[in-house]
Write a protein that holds these residues in place. Structure first.
Motif, short mmCIF file in Angstrom:
data_model
loop_
_atom_site.label_atom_id
_atom_site.label_comp_id
_atom_site.label_asym_id
_atom_site.label_seq_id
_atom_site.Cartn_x
_atom_site.Cartn_y
_atom_site.Cartn_z
N LYS A 121 0.87 -1.18 0.00
CA LYS A 121 0.00 0.00 0.00
C LYS A 121 0.90 1.23 0.00
O LYS A 121 1.79 1.35 0.85
N THR A 122 0.68 2.12 -0.96
CA THR A 122 1.52 3.31 -1.11
C THR A 122 0.67 4.57 -1.13
O THR A 122 -0.31 4.65 -1.88
N ASP A 123 1.05 5.55 -0.30
CA ASP A 123 0.43 6.87 -0.29
C ASP A 123 1.44 7.86 -0.81
O ASP A 123 2.56 7.96 -0.28
N SER A 124 1.06 8.60 -1.87
CA SER A 124 1.98 9.57 -2.46
C SER A 124 1.19 10.64 -3.20
O SER A 124 0.28 10.33 -3.96
N HIS A 125 1.56 11.89 -2.97
CA HIS A 125 0.95 13.03 -3.67
C HIS A 125 -0.57 13.02 -3.59
O HIS A 125 -1.27 13.34 -4.55
N GLY A 126 -1.13 12.63 -2.44
CA GLY A 126 -2.57 12.64 -2.24
C GLY A 126 -3.31 11.44 -2.79
O GLY A 126 -4.53 11.38 -2.72
N TYR A 127 -2.62 10.48 -3.35
CA TYR A 127 -3.24 9.27 -3.89
C TYR A 127 -2.78 8.05 -3.10
O TYR A 127 -1.66 8.03 -2.60
N THR A 128 -3.66 7.07 -3.06
CA THR A 128 -3.31 5.80 -2.40
C THR A 128 -3.53 4.68 -3.40
O THR A 128 -4.56 4.62 -4.07
N ALA A 129 -2.55 3.80 -3.50
CA ALA A 129 -2.65 2.65 -4.39
C ALA A 129 -2.26 1.39 -3.63
O ALA A 129 -1.49 1.44 -2.67
N GLN A 130 -2.83 0.28 -4.08
CA GLN A 130 -2.49 -1.02 -3.50
C GLN A 130 -2.04 -1.93 -4.63
O GLN A 130 -2.73 -2.05 -5.65
N THR A 131 -0.87 -2.54 -4.46
CA THR A 131 -0.37 -3.50 -5.43
C THR A 131 -0.31 -4.87 -4.79
O THR A 131 0.33 -5.06 -3.75
N LEU A 132 -1.01 -5.81 -5.39
CA LEU A 132 -1.01 -7.19 -4.94
C LEU A 132 -0.09 -7.98 -5.86
O LEU A 132 -0.26 -7.94 -7.09
N SER A 133 0.89 -8.65 -5.29
CA SER A 133 1.85 -9.41 -6.08
C SER A 133 1.88 -10.86 -5.60
O SER A 133 1.93 -11.12 -4.40
N GLU A 134 1.87 -11.77 -6.57
CA GLU A 134 2.02 -13.19 -6.28
C GLU A 134 3.36 -13.65 -6.84
O GLU A 134 3.63 -13.45 -8.03
N TYR A 135 4.16 -14.25 -6.00
CA TYR A 135 5.49 -14.75 -6.38
C TYR A 135 5.44 -16.27 -6.43
O TYR A 135 5.03 -16.91 -5.46
#
Length: 142
Positions: A121-135
Motif C-alpha cells: 500500500k503506497t500513499d503519495s501526492h494525495g493518492y493511495t494505491a495497493q499493489t497485490l503481487s504473487e510470487y
C-alpha cells in the motif's frame, strides 16, 4: 475432539510450522502484479497488471531477511522499519516531507518455499494505491 483426531490435525499443521525454518527456492521467480487505486469498490478494474521475474540468489533464499533484501534492495529513505514474524514480514518506508512525502507498507506472507504474496500500500501526492503481487518459483536457473 478425540486424541486421534487431534494428532491427525497436528500432523497436517506441522509441515507449515516446520517450513518457517527452511530456505526458499533460489532461482527464477514469476511475479504477477495487479495495482488498484484506493479506496476500492468490489468491482473496480485494476489500474494496471504486469508480469515480471525475480532472481533470488542462494544467499538471498536462505532467509526471510534475504528475500526482503532482494525485493527492496538498498532503500534510500531515512525512515525504514522491517519487522519479521512467523510466516511473513512487514516493511514500512517513509520518504520526503509535506506534499512530496511517500509512505509505503509492504506486508509479505510466505506460503511455502516456492510461493509468497505481497500486499503493498503506497500513499503519495494525495493518492493511495495497493499493489497485490504473487510470487511463484519457476526454475533453479535465472
Amino acid at each position: 475432539m478425540s486424541r486421534l483426531n487431534s494428532l491427525a490435525l497436528l500432523a497436517l499443521l506441522m509441515p507449515c510450522t516446520l517450513w518457517a525454518q527452511d530456505d526458499f527456492q533460489s532461482g527464477l521467480w514469476r511475479v504477477d502484479m495487479t495495482t488498484f487505486n484506493l479506496p476500492r469498490a468490489e468491482d473496480d478494474a485494476p489500474v494496471s497488471s504486469a508480469t515480471d521475474t525475480l532472481c533470488l540468489t542462494p544467499e538471498q533464499a536462505q532467509s526471510p531477511q534475504g528475500v526482503v533484501q532482494a525485493l527492496w534492495g538498498q532503500v534510500s529513505c531515512n525512515d525504514v522499519e522491517i519487522g519479521y514474524r512467523d510466516g511473513g514480514a512487514k516493511v514500512s518506508v517513509a520518504c520526503g516531507e509535506g506534499d512530496s512525502a511517500m509512505r509505503s507498507v509492504d506486508t509479505l506472507t510466505f506460503d511455502s518455499p516456492t510461493a509468497f504474496i505481497s500486499e503493498l500500500k503506497t500513499d503519495s501526492h494525495g493518492y493511495t494505491a495497493q499493489t497485490l503481487s504473487e510470487y511463484r518459483w519457476l526454475a533453479s536457473d535465472c
